[in-house]
Design a protein around this motif. Sequence first.
Motif, mmCIF file in Angstrom:
data_model
loop_
_atom_site.group_PDB
_atom_site.id
_atom_site.type_symbol
_atom_site.label_atom_id
_atom_site.label_comp_id
_atom_site.label_asym_id
_atom_site.label_seq_id
_atom_site.Cartn_x
_atom_site.Cartn_y
_atom_site.Cartn_z
ATOM 1 N N ASN A 239 -12.067 -13.389 1.673
ATOM 2 C CA ASN A 239 -10.705 -13.343 2.197
ATOM 3 C C ASN A 239 -10.320 -11.960 2.690
ATOM 4 N N ILE A 240 -10.780 -10.935 1.960
ATOM 5 C CA ILE A 240 -10.466 -9.570 2.393
ATOM 6 C C ILE A 240 -11.126 -9.296 3.745
ATOM 7 N N TRP A 241 -12.386 -9.732 3.882
ATOM 8 C CA TRP A 241 -13.110 -9.534 5.138
ATOM 9 C C TRP A 241 -12.414 -10.266 6.292
ATOM 10 N N ARG A 242 -11.970 -11.470 6.030
ATOM 11 C CA ARG A 242 -11.434 -12.281 7.122
ATOM 12 C C ARG A 242 -9.935 -12.101 7.348
ATOM 13 N N LYS A 243 -9.240 -11.442 6.406
ATOM 14 C CA LYS A 243 -7.796 -11.255 6.566
ATOM 15 C C LYS A 243 -7.397 -9.788 6.704
ATOM 16 N N SER A 244 -8.403 -8.904 6.797
ATOM 17 C CA SER A 244 -8.084 -7.474 6.773
ATOM 18 C C SER A 244 -7.090 -7.086 7.869
ATOM 19 N N HIS A 245 -7.128 -7.813 9.009
ATOM 20 C CA HIS A 245 -6.203 -7.472 10.100
ATOM 21 C C HIS A 245 -4.747 -7.772 9.732
ATOM 22 N N LEU A 246 -4.552 -8.528 8.635
ATOM 23 C CA LEU A 246 -3.182 -8.862 8.242
ATOM 24 C C LEU A 246 -2.581 -7.810 7.294
ATOM 25 N N TYR A 247 -3.442 -6.892 6.821
ATOM 26 C CA TYR A 247 -2.929 -5.864 5.909
ATOM 27 C C TYR A 247 -2.076 -4.846 6.667
ATOM 28 N N LYS A 248 -0.868 -4.607 6.143
ATOM 29 C CA LYS A 248 0.024 -3.624 6.767
ATOM 30 C C LYS A 248 0.219 -2.467 5.797
ATOM 31 N N ARG A 249 -0.182 -1.312 6.241
ATOM 32 C CA ARG A 249 -0.144 -0.137 5.382
ATOM 33 C C ARG A 249 1.251 0.128 4.818
ATOM 34 N N GLU A 250 2.269 -0.098 5.676
ATOM 35 C CA GLU A 250 3.621 0.221 5.221
ATOM 36 C C GLU A 250 4.144 -0.800 4.205
ATOM 37 N N ARG A 251 3.413 -1.884 4.017
ATOM 38 C CA ARG A 251 3.842 -2.898 3.058
ATOM 39 C C ARG A 251 3.232 -2.692 1.688
ATOM 40 N N GLY A 252 2.685 -1.510 1.430
ATOM 41 C CA GLY A 252 2.200 -1.255 0.082
ATOM 42 C C GLY A 252 0.754 -0.803 0.034
ATOM 43 N N ALA A 253 0.343 -0.427 -1.181
ATOM 44 C CA ALA A 253 -1.000 0.117 -1.378
ATOM 45 C C ALA A 253 -2.050 -0.956 -1.113
ATOM 46 N N PRO A 254 -3.242 -0.540 -0.612
ATOM 47 C CA PRO A 254 -4.313 -1.518 -0.400
ATOM 48 C C PRO A 254 -4.696 -2.221 -1.700
ATOM 49 N N THR A 255 -4.616 -1.481 -2.811
ATOM 50 C CA THR A 255 -4.970 -2.107 -4.091
ATOM 51 C C THR A 255 -4.031 -3.278 -4.397
ATOM 52 N N THR A 256 -2.733 -3.117 -4.091
ATOM 53 C CA THR A 256 -1.784 -4.200 -4.362
ATOM 54 C C THR A 256 -2.104 -5.408 -3.499
ATOM 55 N N TRP A 257 -2.432 -5.149 -2.244
ATOM 56 C CA TRP A 257 -2.781 -6.236 -1.321
ATOM 57 C C TRP A 257 -4.025 -6.972 -1.812
ATOM 58 N N MET A 258 -5.057 -6.214 -2.168
ATOM 59 C CA MET A 258 -6.302 -6.832 -2.608
ATOM 60 C C MET A 258 -6.099 -7.546 -3.943
ATOM 61 N N TYR A 259 -5.295 -6.918 -4.816
ATOM 62 C CA TYR A 259 -5.001 -7.556 -6.100
ATOM 63 C C TYR A 259 -4.336 -8.915 -5.883
ATOM 64 N N SER A 260 -3.389 -8.977 -4.933
ATOM 65 C CA SER A 260 -2.675 -10.229 -4.688
ATOM 66 C C SER A 260 -3.618 -11.316 -4.180
ATOM 67 N N ILE A 261 -4.561 -10.930 -3.313
ATOM 68 C CA ILE A 261 -5.538 -11.913 -2.838
ATOM 69 C C ILE A 261 -6.362 -12.436 -4.002
ATOM 70 N N MET A 262 -6.803 -11.501 -4.858
ATOM 71 C CA MET A 262 -7.617 -11.895 -6.012
ATOM 72 C C MET A 262 -6.819 -12.812 -6.944
ATOM 73 N N ARG A 263 -5.566 -12.444 -7.187
ATOM 74 C CA ARG A 263 -4.725 -13.254 -8.072
ATOM 75 C C ARG A 263 -4.541 -14.675 -7.498
ATOM 76 N N ASN A 264 -4.289 -14.766 -6.201
ATOM 77 C CA ASN A 264 -4.110 -16.076 -5.569
ATOM 78 C C ASN A 264 -5.375 -16.932 -5.658
ATOM 79 N N MET A 265 -6.523 -16.293 -5.341
ATOM 80 C CA MET A 265 -7.796 -17.015 -5.416
ATOM 81 C C MET A 265 -8.039 -17.504 -6.838
ATOM 82 N N SER A 266 -7.771 -16.626 -7.798
ATOM 83 C CA SER A 266 -8.021 -16.950 -9.192
ATOM 84 C C SER A 266 -7.118 -18.099 -9.645
ATOM 85 N N PHE A 267 -5.866 -18.089 -9.190
ATOM 86 C CA PHE A 267 -4.924 -19.161 -9.536
ATOM 87 C C PHE A 267 -5.431 -20.507 -9.013
#
Lengths: 215, 209
Positions: free
Chosen positions: B80-108
Amino acid sequence: MIKHHPSQSLLLAFSRGQLPASLSIAVSAHTDNCSECMHQVLALQESSALFLDEPDTEFEQWHDMSMIDAITSDESEMLATKSQASSVNIKGTEYTLPKSLSSVQLSSWMKLGKLARAKVDLNEGEVHANLLHIESGGTIPQHTHKGFEVTVLLAGEFHDENGSYVPGDFIWLNESNTHSPQTTEGCLCLTVANDALHFTQGLSMALNPIGKLIY
Amino acid sequence: MLSSNIRTDKKAMTVTSGPRDQSAMHQELCGWLHDVATLRSKSAFSELFKWFAPRIKQFGIKQFNNEAQALELVQETMTNIWRKSHLYKRERGAPTTWMYSIMRNMSFDMLRKIQTQREDTISDDIWPMENMLVSEDVDNFEDHLENKNIKTMLATLPENQKQVIIGLYFQQATQEQLAKQLNLPVGTVKSRLRLALNKLRNQLGESND
């Protein structure tokens, strides 16, 4: 003003994705309306993400790199998707449902007097989620809950012995709470419970089958 | 006096911080994620992978208590990170938070599949990723701040000390709650608090004396 919020531990478990879907949907229906809890969840999420880089933790070195090639061989990008909130029409009133319900199936509505309910199909065993509509002037006779019952008021108002509620209120009740909610103007709620309601008073004890219906 | 401190604090932070400093890591992760998104750089993705995969695996083992499923979580999250990286917006928070959210969603969604045999993916409806919000750290607690200078001074603290101050003073958690929330020993919370307060006191002292 919203007065009833999920507990801190519930918000933490929610932010980590550890709650069942039914409760997660209930918490999210609350945070849609409550910026205070929304900020809490986002801050918890940021803290959890920071913990990923906690200097005191030792992580194993990753040796198997075959997964990288497998992933990067797919060049396609995923498009942004946006959840579309769906709506329901109950007796002529149109209600917009929380976004968290947009990919979930609802059963058809079962009606009994001023009550109507649709099951949220999540297949979570003993934990059941329902949409519950009470027409104006409707009441649920005094009852208690054998397990827990969460009610998130989505639209309208209702009141019980403990006060009145506004959309977004997140009400957690358990065995020790008895109440008889009633609504003047009508309301739509999301309820999550792990057992049927149990009617406690006089004649309405004969209504215990309603408890099964609502559950 | 304070204002001149503020103008230099960004610089001071990078000079005084050690190699494991989070802002340095943050810069590096941002860079990799940017290269993955704009150049589809496989080498940048490998770097991201090497940093994040062991962390996902550890999270997955806690979540599923099963190594094979933890590895599936690594695969799903990194895909998901590989295929959605273009959706990451730097001003919307740290990359770790973005990646954490993807992981949390996948895990759920994975947990749901394991426990209920349902293949539906509802996590993105519960925690929308595309317009992901951030708490903006201190900004939201602005109302609680009597003095805007405190906010500026907080910005001079290393991220892990700032987190402790915000938790204890703005979110009013107890030290024990905060330790639990951050998965840290209480002693670590206490020592970070001490370091942070010393630093804040020094700054206040300079302007108050």
